[in-house]
Design an enzyme around this catalytic site. Structure first.
Site, PDB file in Angstrom:
ATOM      1  N   GLU A   1       3.950  17.584   1.039  1.00 39.98           N
ATOM      2  CA  GLU A   1       2.888  16.901   0.302  1.00 39.98           C
ATOM      3  C   GLU A   1       1.575  17.679   0.239  1.00 39.98           C
ATOM      4  O   GLU A   1       0.514  17.169   0.642  1.00 39.98           O
ATOM      5  CB  GLU A   1       2.669  15.500   0.901  1.00 39.98           C
ATOM      6  CG  GLU A   1       3.957  14.689   0.902  1.00 39.98           C
ATOM      7  CD  GLU A   1       3.801  13.273   1.429  1.00 39.98           C
ATOM      8  OE1 GLU A   1       2.752  12.945   1.995  1.00 39.98           O
ATOM      9  OE2 GLU A   1       4.754  12.479   1.246  1.00 39.98           O
TER      10      GLU A   1
ATOM     11  N   GLU B   1      14.200  12.481  -0.934  1.00 43.19           N
ATOM     12  CA  GLU B   1      13.873  11.179  -0.328  1.00 43.19           C
ATOM     13  C   GLU B   1      14.010  10.052  -1.346  1.00 43.19           C
ATOM     14  O   GLU B   1      13.209   9.110  -1.349  1.00 43.19           O
ATOM     15  CB  GLU B   1      12.430  11.180   0.204  1.00 43.19           C
ATOM     16  CG  GLU B   1      12.112  12.322   1.133  1.00 43.19           C
ATOM     17  CD  GLU B   1      10.692  12.305   1.683  1.00 43.19           C
ATOM     18  OE1 GLU B   1       9.994  11.289   1.545  1.00 43.19           O
ATOM     19  OE2 GLU B   1      10.285  13.327   2.257  1.00 43.19           O
TER      20      GLU B   1
HETATM   21  C1  XIL Z   1       7.834   7.695   5.910  1.00 42.79           C
HETATM   22  C2  XIL Z   1       8.815   6.933   6.767  1.00 42.79           C
HETATM   23  O1  XIL Z   1       9.817   6.376   5.964  1.00 42.79           O
HETATM   24  C3  XIL Z   1       8.080   5.881   7.523  1.00 42.79           C
HETATM   25  O2  XIL Z   1       8.976   5.218   8.394  1.00 42.79           O
HETATM   26  C4  XIL Z   1       6.963   6.539   8.304  1.00 42.79           C
HETATM   27  O3  XIL Z   1       6.280   5.657   9.047  1.00 42.79           O
HETATM   28  C5  XIL Z   1       6.011   7.220   7.342  1.00 42.79           C
HETATM   29  O4  XIL Z   1       6.757   8.181   6.648  1.00 42.79           O
HETATM   30  N1  XIL Z   1       7.082  11.058   2.271  1.00 42.79           N
HETATM   31  C6  XIL Z   1       7.671  11.699   3.337  1.00 42.79           C
HETATM   32  C7  XIL Z   1       8.328  10.905   4.383  1.00 42.79           C
HETATM   33  O5  XIL Z   1       7.744  12.933   3.362  1.00 42.79           O
HETATM   34  O6  XIL Z   1       8.236  11.524   5.642  1.00 42.79           O
HETATM   35  C8  XIL Z   1       7.748   9.522   4.432  1.00 42.79           C
HETATM   36  O7  XIL Z   1       8.501   8.777   5.363  1.00 42.79           O
HETATM   37  C9  XIL Z   1       7.786   8.870   3.075  1.00 42.79           C
HETATM   38  C10 XIL Z   1       6.934   9.642   2.113  1.00 42.79           C
END
Ligand code: XIL
Length: 353
Positions: free
Chosen positions: A159, A266
């Site tokens: 990110e 994701e």
């Molecule tokens: C999220 C998880 O799903 C949550 O459980 C955690 O508390 C916060 O992070 N982008 C990402 C992931 O790269 O690591 C994130 O995951 C969601 C957004």
């Protein structure tokens, strides 16, 4: 005979049974046998897990039977690994890695450098670029080195782009080590710790925000020109059911233009975050399934050598981070009882061609 055959046999019946039961909402589940996605796909089909979830035998079976790659949802991030005194702990990451190994699944490392993770142990370090840089390198080396030979890839930088797409994010790592330099450095250190792992950059809202996608593509170009050993491009693909058709296809194609590996890293599709133009919830659910199918079809259309993995951000709806935020969302492939939903069927159809 091998355990793989046993696994497939057992799953065939587990999922077929699951597919026949009534749904929690009273509607019949889709009928017909369900084939595990991992058995249909020539590339890894991933999901994210938390170590504690693996204690639930039903969850563990469904996960290992359906998917062929694991990402730790949060326990391979600094928030877990880095202790207040600056030490590291790897018990839960090791547990997830062990589960993957025991079930013939790949392991994906997530995430090394992320603006959202700035442990006190790093903030406290004096401003000297040398000692901060040494600690930064040490962290990356410890994580990547520990899973060398097992992790097929790592999100090295997560990110990096501001939400409005206007610029790179500004944070501890960029302030101390330079806006581009901290990334180039992380890629080099990760490469030294594992010569084989695919090294990724990863971001979200690329399909819904053209300015962000553009900035992301420019960053990738800049990192490659600076000699960073960046070998993979991640597209988180957290999207909402009202995303217009075509956006995912265009985005995945655009990300592939560098010839690097592509990770749909994701994916989940939110129902409750979708806007109001839908007439009914059924329509939203249908749009959701279409978006899953579109993303997978766009991924399948990439040159084989660029297909790194297609990862869904969770297994059953109640396991999802989106559902922890809003209990009425249903963003994933399985319902709370582990029964495959129409989203699952949509992916299955794409994989069957
Ligand atoms: C999220 C998880 O799903 C949550 O459980 C955690 O508390 C916060 O992070 N982008 C990402 C992931 O790269 O690591 C994130 O995951 C969601 C957004």
């Amino acid at each position: 005979m091998n355990s793989d055959l046993t696994r497939r046999g057992a799953l065939g019946s587990a999922l077929a049974l699951a597919a026949c039961g009534p749904r929690a909402n009273g509607q019949p589940a889709p009928q017909g046998p369900v084939t595990p996605l991992r058995d249909l796909a020539p590339f890894p089909i991933g999901t994210c897990v938390q170590a504690g979830f693996l204690d639930d035998p039903a969850y563990a079976a469904l996960t290992s039977q359906t998917f062929s790659q694991l990402t730790a949802e949060w326990e391979m991030k600094m928030e877990y690994i880095v202790l207040p005194d600056g030490g590291f702990r790897f018990d839960r990451p090791d547990r997830i890695a062990g589960f993957a190994r025991n079930h013939g699944m790949k392991l994906f490392g997530h995430a090394l450098v992320w603006y959202a993770q700035q442990p006190d142990a790093f903030v406290r370090l004096d401003e000297s670029r040398t000692s901060f840089g040494r600690a930064y390198d040490n962290y990356i080396t410890a994580c990547v080195g520990r899973y060398r030979g097992q992790a097929s890839g790592w999100d090295v930088v997560n990110e990096p782009i501001r939400d409005d797409g206007s610029a790179l994010r500004d944070h501890l790592w960029s302030q101390r080590l330079g806006p581009i330099d901290h990334m180039v450095r992380a890629f080099h250190v990760a490469r030294a710790a594992d010569p084989e792992a695919v090294l990724f950059i990863n971001d979200y809202n690329l399909e819904s925000n053209p300015a962000k996608l553009d900035q992301y593509l420019r960053l990738i170009d800049a990192l490659l020109k600076a000699g960073a050993p960046l070998t993979g491009v991640g597209c988180q693909t957290h999207c909402n059911a009202d995303l217009p058709t075509g956006a995912l296809t265009r985005t995945i194609r655009a990300l592939a233009r560098f010839g690097l590996k592509v990770h749909v890293s994701e994916i989940d599709v939110s129902i409750v975050r979708a806007g109001g133009w839908f007439v009914s919830r059924e329509e939203k659910l249908a749009a959701q399934a279409r978006l899953y199918a579109e993303a997978l079809a766009a991924f399948v259309a990439l040159p084989e050598a660029q297909q790194f993995a297609f990862t869904i951000w969770g297994v059953r709806d109640p396991d999802s981070w989106l559902v922890r935020e809003n209990a009425s969302d249903t963003p994933l492939l399985f319902d709370g009882q582990g029964r495959p939903k129409q989203t699952y069927r949509a992916l299955e159809r794409v994989l069957r061609g």
